[in-house]
Design a protein around this motif. Structure first.
Motif, PDB file in Angstrom:
ATOM      1  N   LYS A 239       0.859  -1.388  -0.119  1.00  0.00           N
ATOM      2  CA  LYS A 239      -0.227  -0.041   0.187  1.00  0.00           C
ATOM      3  C   LYS A 239       0.923   1.383   0.146  1.00  0.00           C
ATOM      4  O   LYS A 239       0.269   2.270  -0.704  1.00  0.00           O
ATOM      5  CB  LYS A 239      -0.798   0.116   1.065  1.00  0.00           C
ATOM      6  N   GLN A 240       2.169   1.171   0.525  1.00  0.00           N
ATOM      7  CA  GLN A 240       2.780   2.397   0.683  1.00  0.00           C
ATOM      8  C   GLN A 240       3.170   2.943  -0.698  1.00  0.00           C
ATOM      9  O   GLN A 240       3.776   3.968  -0.871  1.00  0.00           O
ATOM     10  CB  GLN A 240       4.004   2.266   1.600  1.00  0.00           C
ATOM     11  N   PHE A 241       3.324   1.893  -1.791  1.00  0.00           N
ATOM     12  CA  PHE A 241       3.828   2.040  -3.211  1.00  0.00           C
ATOM     13  C   PHE A 241       2.565   2.360  -3.941  1.00  0.00           C
ATOM     14  O   PHE A 241       2.974   2.852  -5.160  1.00  0.00           O
ATOM     15  CB  PHE A 241       4.501   0.941  -3.506  1.00  0.00           C
ATOM     16  N   ALA A 242       1.559   2.393  -3.600  1.00  0.00           N
ATOM     17  CA  ALA A 242       0.347   2.470  -4.406  1.00  0.00           C
ATOM     18  C   ALA A 242       0.101   3.908  -4.987  1.00  0.00           C
ATOM     19  O   ALA A 242       0.483   4.870  -4.194  1.00  0.00           O
ATOM     20  CB  ALA A 242      -0.781   2.169  -3.816  1.00  0.00           C
ATOM     21  N   ASP A 243       0.029   4.147  -5.901  1.00  0.00           N
ATOM     22  CA  ASP A 243      -0.093   5.646  -6.606  1.00  0.00           C
ATOM     23  C   ASP A 243      -1.203   6.386  -6.179  1.00  0.00           C
ATOM     24  O   ASP A 243      -1.317   7.452  -6.030  1.00  0.00           O
ATOM     25  CB  ASP A 243      -0.280   5.730  -8.322  1.00  0.00           C
TER      26      ASP A 243
ATOM     27  N   GLU B 296      -6.610   5.209 -15.620  1.00  0.00           N
ATOM     28  CA  GLU B 296      -5.238   5.458 -15.860  1.00  0.00           C
ATOM     29  C   GLU B 296      -4.225   5.389 -14.849  1.00  0.00           C
ATOM     30  O   GLU B 296      -2.947   4.918 -15.061  1.00  0.00           O
ATOM     31  CB  GLU B 296      -5.146   6.879 -16.579  1.00  0.00           C
ATOM     32  N   THR B 297      -4.649   5.901 -13.412  1.00  0.00           N
ATOM     33  CA  THR B 297      -3.633   6.015 -12.588  1.00  0.00           C
ATOM     34  C   THR B 297      -3.585   4.602 -12.089  1.00  0.00           C
ATOM     35  O   THR B 297      -2.238   4.187 -11.932  1.00  0.00           O
ATOM     36  CB  THR B 297      -4.284   6.548 -11.460  1.00  0.00           C
ATOM     37  N   CYS B 298      -4.357   3.556 -12.198  1.00  0.00           N
ATOM     38  CA  CYS B 298      -4.179   2.242 -11.609  1.00  0.00           C
ATOM     39  C   CYS B 298      -3.505   1.556 -12.797  1.00  0.00           C
ATOM     40  O   CYS B 298      -2.480   0.718 -12.301  1.00  0.00           O
ATOM     41  CB  CYS B 298      -5.587   1.728 -11.607  1.00  0.00           C
ATOM     42  N   ALA B 299      -3.486   1.749 -13.974  1.00  0.00           N
ATOM     43  CA  ALA B 299      -2.886   1.111 -14.968  1.00  0.00           C
ATOM     44  C   ALA B 299      -1.247   1.365 -15.108  1.00  0.00           C
ATOM     45  O   ALA B 299      -0.802   0.350 -15.311  1.00  0.00           O
ATOM     46  CB  ALA B 299      -3.389   1.622 -16.349  1.00  0.00           C
ATOM     47  N   GLY B 300      -0.974   2.449 -14.456  1.00  0.00           N
ATOM     48  CA  GLY B 300       0.462   2.628 -14.209  1.00  0.00           C
ATOM     49  C   GLY B 300       1.172   2.370 -13.063  1.00  0.00           C
ATOM     50  O   GLY B 300       2.387   2.759 -12.680  1.00  0.00           O
ATOM     51  N   CYS B 301       0.241   1.885 -12.009  1.00  0.00           N
ATOM     52  CA  CYS B 301       0.683   1.513 -10.689  1.00  0.00           C
ATOM     53  C   CYS B 301       1.492   0.433 -10.681  1.00  0.00           C
ATOM     54  O   CYS B 301       1.125  -0.811 -11.246  1.00  0.00           O
ATOM     55  CB  CYS B 301      -0.522   1.466  -9.801  1.00  0.00           C
ATOM     56  N   LEU B 302       2.583   0.397 -10.157  1.00  0.00           N
ATOM     57  CA  LEU B 302       3.277  -0.611  -9.920  1.00  0.00           C
ATOM     58  C   LEU B 302       2.948  -1.605  -8.997  1.00  0.00           C
ATOM     59  O   LEU B 302       3.348  -2.962  -9.110  1.00  0.00           O
ATOM     60  CB  LEU B 302       4.779  -0.282  -9.034  1.00  0.00           C
ATOM     61  N   VAL B 303       2.130  -1.485  -8.152  1.00  0.00           N
ATOM     62  CA  VAL B 303       1.496  -2.549  -7.375  1.00  0.00           C
ATOM     63  C   VAL B 303      -0.127  -2.813  -7.621  1.00  0.00           C
ATOM     64  O   VAL B 303      -0.871  -3.359  -6.647  1.00  0.00           O
ATOM     65  CB  VAL B 303       1.442  -2.031  -5.858  1.00  0.00           C
ATOM     66  N   ARG B 304      -0.526  -2.756  -8.677  1.00  0.00           N
ATOM     67  CA  ARG B 304      -1.780  -3.265  -9.360  1.00  0.00           C
ATOM     68  C   ARG B 304      -2.324  -4.242  -9.110  1.00  0.00           C
ATOM     69  O   ARG B 304      -3.283  -4.719  -8.468  1.00  0.00           O
ATOM     70  CB  ARG B 304      -1.951  -2.590 -10.679  1.00  0.00           C
ATOM     71  N   ALA B 305      -1.442  -5.325  -9.263  1.00  0.00           N
ATOM     72  CA  ALA B 305      -1.611  -6.678  -8.980  1.00  0.00           C
ATOM     73  C   ALA B 305      -1.888  -6.964  -7.605  1.00  0.00           C
ATOM     74  O   ALA B 305      -2.730  -7.867  -7.215  1.00  0.00           O
ATOM     75  CB  ALA B 305      -0.516  -7.597  -9.800  1.00  0.00           C
ATOM     76  N   GLU B 306      -0.890  -6.601  -6.627  1.00  0.00           N
ATOM     77  CA  GLU B 306      -1.233  -6.796  -5.371  1.00  0.00           C
ATOM     78  C   GLU B 306      -2.363  -6.150  -4.701  1.00  0.00           C
ATOM     79  O   GLU B 306      -2.947  -6.737  -4.023  1.00  0.00           O
ATOM     80  CB  GLU B 306       0.001  -6.079  -4.481  1.00  0.00           C
ATOM     81  N   CYS B 307      -2.874  -5.000  -5.272  1.00  0.00           N
ATOM     82  CA  CYS B 307      -4.085  -4.427  -5.096  1.00  0.00           C
ATOM     83  C   CYS B 307      -5.262  -5.044  -5.323  1.00  0.00           C
ATOM     84  O   CYS B 307      -6.164  -5.485  -4.641  1.00  0.00           O
ATOM     85  CB  CYS B 307      -4.227  -2.781  -5.645  1.00  0.00           C
ATOM     86  N   LEU B 308      -5.209  -5.630  -6.611  1.00  0.00           N
ATOM     87  CA  LEU B 308      -6.334  -6.518  -6.976  1.00  0.00           C
ATOM     88  C   LEU B 308      -6.388  -7.604  -6.175  1.00  0.00           C
ATOM     89  O   LEU B 308      -7.672  -8.346  -5.911  1.00  0.00           O
ATOM     90  CB  LEU B 308      -6.299  -6.912  -8.326  1.00  0.00           C
TER      91      LEU B 308
END
Length: 75
Positions: free
Chosen positions: A8-12, A34-46
């Motif tokens: 979570k600390q790396f989430a855009d 668009e914000t989610c698409a470029g986020c490094l931790v999108r997979a972890e978030c989902l």
């Protein structure tokens, strides 16, 4: 990438008003996706949202309805 607590600390989205991730009417604004698409931790978030069966809000770039469809399709 990171532990359940650390990603979570790396989430855009952490730098954006939390209300933006809970849109009225369930329609996800394009800038949110668009914000989610470029986020490094999108997979972890989902994965977090799916594991906890989060029903509301945008997680990993998907709305609650989209996540439910994803779960049904995988079953």
């Amino acid at each position: 990438m990171t532990s359940d607590l650390d990603w979570k600390q790396f989430a855009d989205c952490a730098r954006i008003d939390p209300d933006a991730w809970y849109p009225d009417g369930g329609t996800v604004p394009g800038w949110v996706r668009e914000t989610c698409a470029g986020c490094l931790v999108r997979a972890e978030c989902l994965a977090y949202a799916l594991a906890r069966r989060e029903r509301h809000g945008v997680w990993g770039g998907l709305s609650g309805a989209e996540r439910r469809r994803l779960v049904r399709a995988a079953a």
